[in-house]
Design a protein around this motif. Structure first.
Motif, PDB file in Angstrom:
ATOM      1  N   GLY A  37     -10.054   3.446   4.429  1.00  0.00           N
ATOM      2  CA  GLY A  37     -10.407   2.170   5.044  1.00  0.00           C
ATOM      3  C   GLY A  37     -11.816   1.694   4.716  1.00  0.00           C
ATOM      4  N   PRO A  38     -12.847   2.518   4.970  1.00  0.00           N
ATOM      5  CA  PRO A  38     -14.217   2.070   4.686  1.00  0.00           C
ATOM      6  C   PRO A  38     -14.509   1.845   3.209  1.00  0.00           C
ATOM      7  N   THR A  39     -13.849   2.577   2.323  1.00  0.00           N
ATOM      8  CA  THR A  39     -14.188   2.512   0.896  1.00  0.00           C
ATOM      9  C   THR A  39     -13.308   1.559   0.101  1.00  0.00           C
ATOM     10  N   ILE A  40     -12.382   0.850   0.779  1.00  0.00           N
ATOM     11  CA  ILE A  40     -11.360   0.096   0.054  1.00  0.00           C
ATOM     12  C   ILE A  40     -11.950  -1.013  -0.818  1.00  0.00           C
ATOM     13  N   LEU A  41     -13.007  -1.712  -0.334  1.00  0.00           N
ATOM     14  CA  LEU A  41     -13.584  -2.802  -1.127  1.00  0.00           C
ATOM     15  C   LEU A  41     -14.334  -2.279  -2.339  1.00  0.00           C
ATOM     16  N   ASP A  42     -15.026  -1.158  -2.190  1.00  0.00           N
ATOM     17  CA  ASP A  42     -15.713  -0.570  -3.336  1.00  0.00           C
ATOM     18  C   ASP A  42     -14.715  -0.061  -4.370  1.00  0.00           C
ATOM     19  N   LEU A  43     -13.592   0.468  -3.892  1.00  0.00           N
ATOM     20  CA  LEU A  43     -12.545   0.896  -4.825  1.00  0.00           C
ATOM     21  C   LEU A  43     -11.905  -0.308  -5.511  1.00  0.00           C
ATOM     22  N   ARG A  44     -11.834  -1.445  -4.815  1.00  0.00           N
ATOM     23  CA  ARG A  44     -11.336  -2.673  -5.442  1.00  0.00           C
ATOM     24  C   ARG A  44     -12.233  -3.086  -6.611  1.00  0.00           C
ATOM     25  N   CYS A  45     -13.542  -2.992  -6.397  1.00  0.00           N
ATOM     26  CA  CYS A  45     -14.468  -3.338  -7.477  1.00  0.00           C
ATOM     27  C   CYS A  45     -14.384  -2.328  -8.619  1.00  0.00           C
ATOM     28  N   GLN A  46     -14.249  -1.051  -8.259  1.00  0.00           N
ATOM     29  CA  GLN A  46     -14.160  -0.008  -9.280  1.00  0.00           C
ATOM     30  C   GLN A  46     -12.934  -0.202 -10.170  1.00  0.00           C
ATOM     31  N   THR A  47     -11.822  -0.624  -9.557  1.00  0.00           N
ATOM     32  CA  THR A  47     -10.570  -0.796 -10.308  1.00  0.00           C
ATOM     33  C   THR A  47     -10.372  -2.226 -10.800  1.00  0.00           C
ATOM     34  N   HIS A  48     -11.305  -3.148 -10.455  1.00  0.00           N
ATOM     35  CA  HIS A  48     -11.200  -4.556 -10.848  1.00  0.00           C
ATOM     36  C   HIS A  48      -9.834  -5.139 -10.488  1.00  0.00           C
ATOM     37  N   SER A  49      -9.431  -4.907  -9.241  1.00  0.00           N
ATOM     38  CA  SER A  49      -8.123  -5.362  -8.773  1.00  0.00           C
ATOM     39  C   SER A  49      -8.292  -6.410  -7.682  1.00  0.00           C
ATOM     40  N   THR A  50      -7.234  -7.143  -7.408  1.00  0.00           N
ATOM     41  CA  THR A  50      -7.259  -8.126  -6.337  1.00  0.00           C
ATOM     42  C   THR A  50      -7.075  -7.417  -4.993  1.00  0.00           C
ATOM     43  N   LEU A  51      -7.340  -8.142  -3.903  1.00  0.00           N
ATOM     44  CA  LEU A  51      -7.144  -7.565  -2.581  1.00  0.00           C
ATOM     45  C   LEU A  51      -5.682  -7.238  -2.334  1.00  0.00           C
ATOM     46  N   GLN A  52      -4.788  -8.116  -2.801  1.00  0.00           N
ATOM     47  CA  GLN A  52      -3.363  -7.863  -2.622  1.00  0.00           C
ATOM     48  C   GLN A  52      -2.935  -6.572  -3.312  1.00  0.00           C
ATOM     49  N   GLN A  53      -3.494  -6.319  -4.486  1.00  0.00           N
ATOM     50  CA  GLN A  53      -3.148  -5.099  -5.226  1.00  0.00           C
ATOM     51  C   GLN A  53      -3.732  -3.855  -4.561  1.00  0.00           C
ATOM     52  N   ILE A  54      -5.000  -3.906  -4.176  1.00  0.00           N
ATOM     53  CA  ILE A  54      -5.668  -2.699  -3.693  1.00  0.00           C
ATOM     54  C   ILE A  54      -5.146  -2.256  -2.333  1.00  0.00           C
ATOM     55  N   THR A  55      -4.701  -3.208  -1.486  1.00  0.00           N
ATOM     56  CA  THR A  55      -4.237  -2.809  -0.163  1.00  0.00           C
ATOM     57  C   THR A  55      -2.927  -2.023  -0.205  1.00  0.00           C
ATOM     58  N   TRP A  56      -2.186  -2.114  -1.316  1.00  0.00           N
ATOM     59  CA  TRP A  56      -0.939  -1.358  -1.402  1.00  0.00           C
ATOM     60  C   TRP A  56      -1.169   0.126  -1.662  1.00  0.00           C
ATOM     61  N   VAL A  57      -2.409   0.530  -1.942  1.00  0.00           N
ATOM     62  CA  VAL A  57      -2.667   1.963  -2.089  1.00  0.00           C
ATOM     63  C   VAL A  57      -2.533   2.660  -0.744  1.00  0.00           C
ATOM     64  N   PHE A  58      -2.737   1.918   0.370  1.00  0.00           N
ATOM     65  CA  PHE A  58      -2.476   2.486   1.695  1.00  0.00           C
ATOM     66  C   PHE A  58      -1.018   2.918   1.802  1.00  0.00           C
ATOM     67  N   PHE A  59      -0.131   2.024   1.373  1.00  0.00           N
ATOM     68  CA  PHE A  59       1.298   2.326   1.446  1.00  0.00           C
ATOM     69  C   PHE A  59       1.639   3.516   0.561  1.00  0.00           C
ATOM     70  N   SER A  60       1.020   3.603  -0.612  1.00  0.00           N
ATOM     71  CA  SER A  60       1.260   4.715  -1.524  1.00  0.00           C
ATOM     72  C   SER A  60       0.920   6.044  -0.859  1.00  0.00           C
ATOM     73  N   GLN A  61      -0.244   6.106  -0.233  1.00  0.00           N
ATOM     74  CA  GLN A  61      -0.651   7.350   0.428  1.00  0.00           C
ATOM     75  C   GLN A  61       0.263   7.675   1.602  1.00  0.00           C
ATOM     76  N   GLN A  62       0.586   6.672   2.418  1.00  0.00           N
ATOM     77  CA  GLN A  62       1.374   6.907   3.625  1.00  0.00           C
ATOM     78  C   GLN A  62       2.819   7.285   3.299  1.00  0.00           C
ATOM     79  N   PHE A  63       3.380   6.654   2.278  1.00  0.00           N
ATOM     80  CA  PHE A  63       4.762   6.960   1.916  1.00  0.00           C
ATOM     81  C   PHE A  63       4.899   8.391   1.415  1.00  0.00           C
ATOM     82  N   PHE A  64       3.954   8.839   0.593  1.00  0.00           N
ATOM     83  CA  PHE A  64       4.040  10.206   0.081  1.00  0.00           C
ATOM     84  C   PHE A  64       3.626  11.231   1.125  1.00  0.00           C
ATOM     85  N   LEU A  65       2.844  10.809   2.117  1.00  0.00           N
ATOM     86  CA  LEU A  65       2.581  11.693   3.252  1.00  0.00           C
ATOM     87  C   LEU A  65       3.883  11.977   3.991  1.00  0.00           C
TER      88      LEU A  65
END
Length: 497
Positions: A37-65
């Motif tokens: 949660g706290p690092t999501i915007l910095d990771l967005r800049c690191q990956t040069h992705s849009t907000l819509q794209q980067i927020t789906w990494v939450f789902f990726s982590q939660q689904f595999f959990l």
């Protein structure tokens, strides 16, 4: 008055190495829960992705959990397989922390977080299973400590990340002008938490994706990798002490594990073994279902509340200042951590059903009051604190209680852990979707309805438990009668009248 009696203390001294190891791996679990949660915007800049794209990494982590929680039951058969699973997963977590700064596109980051989620799920199931297996009827107090370490890890990881988060911009355009400076990054960061963030309206923030990444968040991940490193080392030390490593030399314990593993290889899906389940009363299955449903709801409330309380606070009618509202999530997790520390003592003094019923009543009452005083900013802080204090103990108490009711013979832990993970993911997505359609004011109504459903489900659980005890006693009596009738004919010289 002592915290626990001499018998429980003796049990702990006998198993302290195992117990402390399981506690420590849950610290790793907590680190992974809260860092994204706290690092999501910095990771967005690191990956040069849009907000819509980067927020789906939450789902990726939660689904595999969720998948990891389901698969974790496969490692319960032997101590060797359980410890190898915990060692592998904690090493993976440290490696992923170290490698996240090298993920320069959102696909690589999603894969890394999926692997982390899988490791978290296995840790969740295996540590709970082994602790229940160690202490059985005395497991409640040790499960409270286990889940205290989740909260501790969830508090540590944002503190580590905070000094390295971007304050004004994390992308610099070619003309050396800040491309994100028109937005309040702290406000946006607090709005993007959990899988449901992908369903909130992030299109209003058209952040640029081109430029030079200025983020220093890499240092936070490397520090967390180092903080987590003693955990797999501790697991390895326990394996060495138990003589479960080849380098331990000739080991009776290792030799004992091998036949057990070979014997159970054909029964790796023990929970789904129809031969084992045949003859069980219907109440046996209903208890699994209802117990799982309770944790589906309560863990879903925790995930939804921590994910959307900020959005609720800054929206009408509260319109709380962004900086002030940002403290709500931290207060909620701090209350959960403190409460689990207090419930270590309470779980020794009071029975699990009493603790669960009081906790669920507290959750319903708090949500009801939050609905009534929906315009009070002060009461939102008070309610958030009390909610964290009440809801924190439901999972460990429910797990210990269900296993006790089912006499530690089934796969209740795997079912309950998987149900909790499912609820945390699904309810966040559901609440996020409702907020998107209806507005943030329905957030508290959703939580109130969910808490009332959870309370009703526990009343149903107590009723089914009563039926199950009666049916099990009747089944035992019938078995004894049948055995006594057959016994004379099996004895030499006996005569049946």
């Amino acid at each position: 008055m002592t915290l626990w009696d001499e018998r429980v203390w003796t049990l702990f001294r006998r198993q302290w190495r195992h117990t402390v190891t399981y506690w420590s791996v849950f610290f790793s679990f907590g680190l992974c829960i809260a860092f994204l949660g706290p690092t999501i915007l910095d990771l967005r800049c690191q990956t040069h992705s849009t907000l819509q794209q980067i927020t789906w990494v939450f789902f990726s982590q939660q689904f595999f959990l969720l998948l990891g929680s389901s698969l974790g039951g496969l490692f319960k058969r032997t101590l060797l397989s359980s410890l190898w699973a915990l060692f592998t997963c904690t090493v993976i977590i440290s490696l992923i922390f170290a490698l996240i700064p090298l993920c320069y596109n959102v696909l690589m980051l999603s894969i890394a977080l999926a692997i982390t989620g899988m490791a978290m799920g296995v840790i969740d199931t295996v540590a709970n299973l082994q602790l229940v297996k160690l202490y059985q009827k005395d497991s409640a107090i040790f499960l409270q400590v286990l889940h205290f370490f989740i909260g501790l890890g969830a508090l540590v990881s944002p503190l580590v990340a905070d000094p390295f988060l971007s304050e004004e911009t994390c992308l610099l355009a070619a003309n050396s002008t800040a491309v994100n400076s028109t937005f309040n990054l702290k406000h946006l960061r607090s709005s993007l938490t959990g899988p449901g963030a992908a369903l909130t309206n992030v299109s209003q923030y058209p952040l640029y994706i081109q430029g030079i990444a200025l983020t220093q968040v890499s240092y936070a991940f490397w520090i967390m990798a180092l903080i987590n490193l003693p955990v797999p080392i501790g697991v390895l030390g326990l394996m060495y002490h138990e003589r479960l490593l080849p380098c331990s030399g000739t080991s009776p314990r290792l030799l004992e594990q091998r036949p057990a593993a070979e014997t159970q290889r054909a029964h790796i899906f023990h929970c789904c073994n129809l031969a084992k389940l045949r003859g069980r009363p219907a109440s046996f299955f209903i208890l699994h279902i209802v117990g799982g449903a309770i944790l589906f709801v309560t863990d879903g409330i925790i995930g939804s509340y921590s994910g959307f309380v900020y959005t609720y606070a800054v929206s009408p009618p509260l319109l709380m200042a962004h900086k002030t509202a940002g403290y709500l999530d931290s207060i909620f997790w701090a209350a959960i951590t403190l409460s689990r520390l207090v419930f270590i003592y309470l779980s020794y003094r009071f029975s699990a059903p009493r603790l669960i019923i009081l906790s669920l009543i507290g959750v319903v009452v708090v949500h009801g009051l939050l609905l009534i005083f929906y315009t009070s900013q002060v009461f939102l802080f008070i309610g958030t604190t009390v909610l964290g204090l009440c809801i924190s103990s439901v999972f460990p108490s429910m797990l210990a209680f269900t296993e006790d009711v089912l006499e530690y013979k089934g796969c209740a832990t795997t079912v309950l852990v998987t149900s909790a993970s499912t609820g945390e993911m699904i309810l966040q997505l559901l609440v996020g979707s409702i907020i998107q359609d209806q507005g943030s004011y329905v957030f508290m109504l959703c939580c109130t309805i969910a808490s009332f459903i959870g309370f009703c489900l526990f009343i149903l659980f107590l009723y089914v438990r009563h039926i199950h005890k009666n049916s099990y006693s009747h089944h035992t009596d019938c078995t004894k009668d049948t055995h006594m009738k057959e016994l004379p004919s099996s004895l030499p010289g006996s005569r049946v009248e």
